[in-house]
Design an enzyme around this catalytic site. Structure first.
Site, mmCIF file in Angstrom:
data_model
loop_
_atom_site.group_PDB
_atom_site.id
_atom_site.type_symbol
_atom_site.label_atom_id
_atom_site.label_comp_id
_atom_site.label_asym_id
_atom_site.label_seq_id
_atom_site.Cartn_x
_atom_site.Cartn_y
_atom_site.Cartn_z
ATOM 1 N N LYS B 79 0.860 -1.183 0.000
ATOM 2 C CA LYS B 79 0.000 0.000 0.000
ATOM 3 C C LYS B 79 0.894 1.229 0.000
ATOM 4 O O LYS B 79 1.950 1.232 0.646
ATOM 5 C CB LYS B 79 -0.876 -0.047 1.254
ATOM 6 C CG LYS B 79 -1.920 1.047 1.380
ATOM 7 C CD LYS B 79 -2.750 0.834 2.653
ATOM 8 C CE LYS B 79 -3.874 1.852 2.797
ATOM 9 N NZ LYS B 79 -4.723 1.586 3.979
ATOM 10 N N SER B 154 -9.563 1.386 2.858
ATOM 11 C CA SER B 154 -8.696 2.183 2.019
ATOM 12 C C SER B 154 -7.572 1.362 1.369
ATOM 13 O O SER B 154 -6.926 1.842 0.456
ATOM 14 C CB SER B 154 -8.059 3.291 2.858
ATOM 15 O OG SER B 154 -7.222 2.720 3.854
ATOM 16 N N SER B 178 -9.860 -1.020 7.178
ATOM 17 C CA SER B 178 -9.303 -0.824 5.833
ATOM 18 C C SER B 178 -8.523 -2.003 5.265
ATOM 19 O O SER B 178 -8.176 -1.996 4.088
ATOM 20 C CB SER B 178 -8.403 0.408 5.824
ATOM 21 O OG SER B 178 -9.194 1.563 5.926
#
Ligand code: ZN
Lengths: 479, 488
Positions: B79, B154, B178
């Site tokens: 990420k 996310s 997330s």
């Protein structure tokens, strides 16, 4: 109403930089004077993703200070964030302690013309320093130096117990002495490692309600503190006298104009949005750590001063100078262990030794002779082995070379002549050469006695034992 | 079967047997990215050179018989919230565009030391604020199981990349769900470890007291192996726990016989998608068949979790994001006149609407005069929520629930309705508020072919048991084998 009808009320916030090797939340050096931004890393630059790690030394220093100021050391305290935007504040917040500081409710005793006075300490907390903005450095630009960002500070907040500028100065001096004694702060006002803000208000005498206060920021000398507080008191009185109202605001001391100036008023003041710092767990200090710090606490300036007068029988004046700095006091005591007459020792300290240290710019730690050697020299003077004047020369030589006093006396032939026969021969000679003066003396003009002493001493190159010289002269002149 | 269809552990076995090289595996990932990423759009940045160099170094170690870890040579995605030395890291934000970190996040360092080639940086909601990846400043990622839908947020880019088999596994972060919600949307396994289990150093902060990095993979065993590499005390993170990590793979096949599994009644209320509910109910029955006992438990303060989260997380975020001021790095409004305008313009242009919304919320919640009513009260409720779980775990070994009340929704469907978007986190965020470990494991598909995830919550540092519970179901129902219908 004149100023004398008003009672000033003053509280001080002292900011003391702690003498740690590294910063409070990272390993960067705290050394003063490095090239801009040299002493920085991702943590103190506030890079994305960085986290603070507490320097335990800072906690030790805070606990030590708290104990010295007779505070309650809290076993649990909490870090908070103080949020505001400024280019010298890399994270956009300062990590500090807010509602749960590490130390609370202490006291510091100061001297006033009315005697001792206790000033209450409200709280002591730890925080990180900000960096420094340098304006108009290169082509109208503002530059930022973050070497100081993250340097550990203690903030020591007093209750509003001070009543005039002199008390404020006394308090600040006493605080500085304590911190320097504790070895937590270097007391250096010029480099900003010891500075203060003052909260000043005035109220009519006899009133029990404090007036509106103003905060005077960044006072970095005792003189400026006194001037700024005095100016601010008269300013506030003038405002009230002329029917105005003092507004709560932050003011700066303008060194050149000798006035305080408004920096920002409360209405446009920041809302710092304090909240507990989520990157640092609550701080726990164990009983054992507090006990250990208490045991290691040095004797503080005030106690030492009292002991110097009682134990050594020194006048307060001497004791105050000797205890003003811990190394000097320690050195004095080391000498006193070898030499019994403390007052005589003090005279040498306050006279010759301080003069030499000052003239040569030598720190006490760099002295080349031992306390035992100094004691030996004083003993030699007492015994008459060397005259007091020659003793001063010997001390100067010891200071420069570190040689033993006996060696210097021998090498330079400074030993005092106490041989009665040798002195008598000179005395006879001088009397013979100055028959006229002898007549005058015997006729009652005894003032010429000093002339004979001078002549004998000169003939003996100053090495004649003055007591013997006097004795013999009196005897021969009288005879 | 393509190389990229292998699980991490299958690939690791082939690397160990030297029938496949890390360079081949890495090239396979890069090729797969070239084929499918134009549709999935999981990657913000591919570090082809860096990944291949790491792969070749790994192959050299294998050749010398000294692999750095069990997963040495397995290509991974990150990420874009993890700082990577020398590789641009933006947290999905314009304000950090062009920011090249001078250091690695602790977890990145650990992965590099373990020999895993890091293929690139994965898309995410800006500063991890969002539940659909649509608040990325760059572009939304797409759900490989239905390209018109979101992969969740996310960590949506991480989930999409793993599901699309562009990488073998990935790291995400979980502040309010997330990792778990995107895992549930994409038929992958996602684990949010106990707060403090994995270092946050070098992870761009959203809400410091809630953020936690964690592994995302296609199987439970892969997830365990990946967690093993990153679950470590870190002296650079003062909130990192000094708790020794157990062997997460050791007891994976231990089953659930004799375990008491809590079913919180507050998690099974109206508003849940009927197909999701049916799938979860079936999963619960399966656990009973496998020998576990289901216990009805109550977490009475669940209904306050959403409000609590949306006070605390924005409050911390408003402070954490203050450093993006245009002074030291990232974007700066060069045309600003004066300092205030520099701040205002930089942040106005650099932050997207969701980030601004949360900064405003947080600033308000912390303001003088509102602090007690909002922030302080939320902290108190947080304590009550934590106590709910403590009580429940006196009765049961773990708690089961849906991960998300709905399957993956359409891109654009909720983007103008922040409140309904916030509701997507309703099952996941109590776990963050309580600091507990939570895991999402695939437990079925809707008729339309959308994945459904089961959430397993546990006691602090009980990740091993969560993995074992998830594995027990995965062994019976290998949903992970069902690939996303992507034409390569
Ligand atoms: Zn630093």
């Amino acid at each position: 109403m004149p100023v004398s009808d008003f009672q000033p009320v003053i509280g001080l916030e002292v900011h003391a930089q702690l003498i740690t090797q590294s910063k409070i939340f990272c390993g960067c050096s705290t050394a003063f004077g490095a090239e801009p931004n040299r002493n920085t890393c991702p943590v103190c630059l506030g890079m994305p993703g960085v986290l603070p790690v507490l320097n335990q030394r800072v906690v030790e220093f805070a606990v030590r200070t708290g104990l010295a100021l007779e505070c309650t050391v809290k076993k649990t305290s909490v870090w908070s964030r103080k949020n505001y935007f400024y280019p010298d504040l890399p994270k956009g917040y300062q990590i500090t302690q807010y509602d749960l500081p590490i130390c609370e409710h202490g006291r510091l005793v100061i001297d006033t013309p009315q005697g001792e006075k206790v000033i209450r300490v409200l709280r002591i907390h730890m925080e990180e320093d900000a960096g420094k903005n340098v304006h108009d450095a290169g082509g109208g630009q503002s530059l930022v130096d973050l070497n100081r960002a993250g340097v550990p500070l203690l903030e020591i907040v007093s209750e509003p117990d001070l009543r005039d500028a002199d008390e404020a100065v006394e308090y600040l001096k006493a605080m500085r002495d304590v911190l320097v004694y504790l070895g937590v702060n270097d007391g250096n006002l010029e480099e900003g490692s010891f500075r203060c803000d003052a909260n000043v208000s005035v109220m009519p005498k006899g009133s029990s309600t404090y007036g509106q206060r103003c905060e005077l920021k960044n006072l970095n000398s005792f003189r400026f503190l006194k001037q700024a507080v005095e100016y601010e008191i008269s300013r506030q009185v003038d405002v009230i006298e002329s029917g105005g109202k003092v507004i709560q605001e932050t003011r700066l001391w303008d060194v050149n104009q000798g006035v305080t100036r408004s920096m920002r008023s409360k209405e446009e003041a920041h809302d710092y949005r304090y909240f507990p710092e989520p990157d640092l767990p609550p701080l726990h200090v164990s009983d054992a750590a507090i006990d250990a710090a208490a045991k290691a606490l040095p004797e503080l300036p005030r106690a030492k001063l009292q002991r110097f007068t009682s134990q050594y029988g020194l006048p307060a004046y001497d004791a105050r100078i000797l205890t003003a700095e811990r190394p000097l006091a320690d050195y004095f005591e080391a000498c006193a262990a070898h030499y019994a007459d403390a007052k005589k020792l003090s005279n040498w300290f306050l006279g010759e030794l301080m003069r030499l240290l000052k003239e040569e710019g030598t720190p006490l730690s760099a002295l080349r002779f031992t306390p035992a050697q100094l004691a030996e020299l004083l003993g030699a003077v007492d015994k008459g082995t060397v005259s007091a004047n020659a003793g001063k020369d010997v001390l100067g030589e010891m200071f420069r070379t570190g040689k033993a006093p006996s060696d210097i006396i021998a090498e330079k032939g400074l030993a005092q002549v106490s041989d009665t026969g040798a002195i008598e021969a000179v005395v006879d000679d001088i009397l013979a050469k100055n028959a006229g003066e002898v007549e005058k003396y015997r006729a009652g003009k005894t003032q010429v006695f000093g002339f004979f002493v001078g002549q004998v001493m000169r003939a003996m190159k100053g090495k004649g034992n003055p007591t013997l010289v006097n004795e013999l002269l009196k005897k021969k002149l009288g005879g | 079967m393509q190389l990229t269809d292998l699980t991490m552990l299958e690939l690791a076995a082939k690397l160990a047997g030297r029938t496949v090289s890390s360079e081949e595996a890495t090239r396979a990932c890069l090729e797969r990215i070239r084929q499918v990423d134009p549709k999935v759009r999981a990657f913000l940045r591919v570090d082809e050179e860096g990944a291949l160099a790491a792969a070749r170094a790994s192959d050299a170690r294998r050749k010398a018989g000294s692999p750095a870890s069990a997963l040495d040579g397995v290509p991974l995605g990150l990420k874009d919230i993890f700082l990577t030395e020398g590789v641009e890291t933006t947290a999905g934000s314009r304000i950090l565009e062009g920011f090249v970190p001078p250091y690695d996040a602790t977890v990145v360092r650990l992965l590099k030391e373990a020999g895993l080639p890091l293929v690139g940086k994965l898309n995410m909601d800006e500063f991890a604020m969002g539940s659909s990846n649509e608040s990325s400043a760059y572009f939304p990622s797409h759900n490989p199981y239905d390209l018109s839908r979101t992969p969740g947020g996310s960590s949506g880019g991480s989930a999409a990349a793993v599901a699309a088999r562009e990488v073998f596994g990935a790291l995400g972060t979980d502040t309010g769900g997330s990792i778990r919600q995107p895992a549930a949307f994409t038929n992958t396994v996602g684990l949010k470890p106990t707060y403090g289990r994995v270092s946050r150093y070098g992870v761009i902060a959203y809400a410091s007291s809630l953020d936690q990095p964690g592994p995302m993979a296609r199987t439970v065993a892969d997830t365990a192996a990946l967690l093993q590499l990153i679950a470590r005390h870190d002296a650079q993170d003062a909130t990192s726990a000094a708790v020794e990590a157990p062997d997460y793979s050791a007891d994976l096949e231990g089953g659930v016989r004799g375990l008491k599994l809590g079913v919180p009644r507050e998690y099974f209320t109206e508003g849940m998608d009927p197909e999701v509910e049916a799938s979860i109910r079936e999963t619960l029955r399966e656990y009973e068949r496998l020998g576990a006992t289901l216990v009805d438990v109550s977490l009475p303060h669940t209904k306050y979790a959403l409000a609590t989260y949306y006070l605390l997380a924005p409050a911390e975020a408003s402070s954490n994001l203050a450093r993006y001021d245009g002074i030291r790095y990232g974007q700066r409004a060069k045309d600003a006149r004066g300092l205030k305008e520099l701040y205002a313009l930089t942040r106005e242009r650099g932050f997207g609407p969701e980030v601004k919304r949360r900064i405003m919320l947080g600033t308000y919640a912390l303001s003088a005069g509102y602090y007690d009513a909002y922030y302080l009260r939320a902290q108190k409720v947080r304590t009550l929520i934590r106590e709910d779980f403590t009580k429940a775990f006196q009765q049961v070994d773990a708690v089961l629930s849906p991960t998300s009340p709905v399957p993956a929704f359409k891109l654009g469907e909720k983007v103008d309705d922040p409140l309904s978007m916030y509701l997507m986190d309703v099952f996941t965020l109590p776990c963050n508020l309580a600091g507990l470990p939570g895991l999402s494991v695939p437990c079925g598909f809707t008729k339309a072919g959308l994945p459904v995830g089961l959430q397993v919550l546990g006691r602090p540092f009980d990740e091993a048991r969560l993995l074992r519970i998830a594995r027990a179901f995965e062994r019976e129902h290998d949903f992970f084998l069902r690939p996303a219908p992507l034409q390569g």
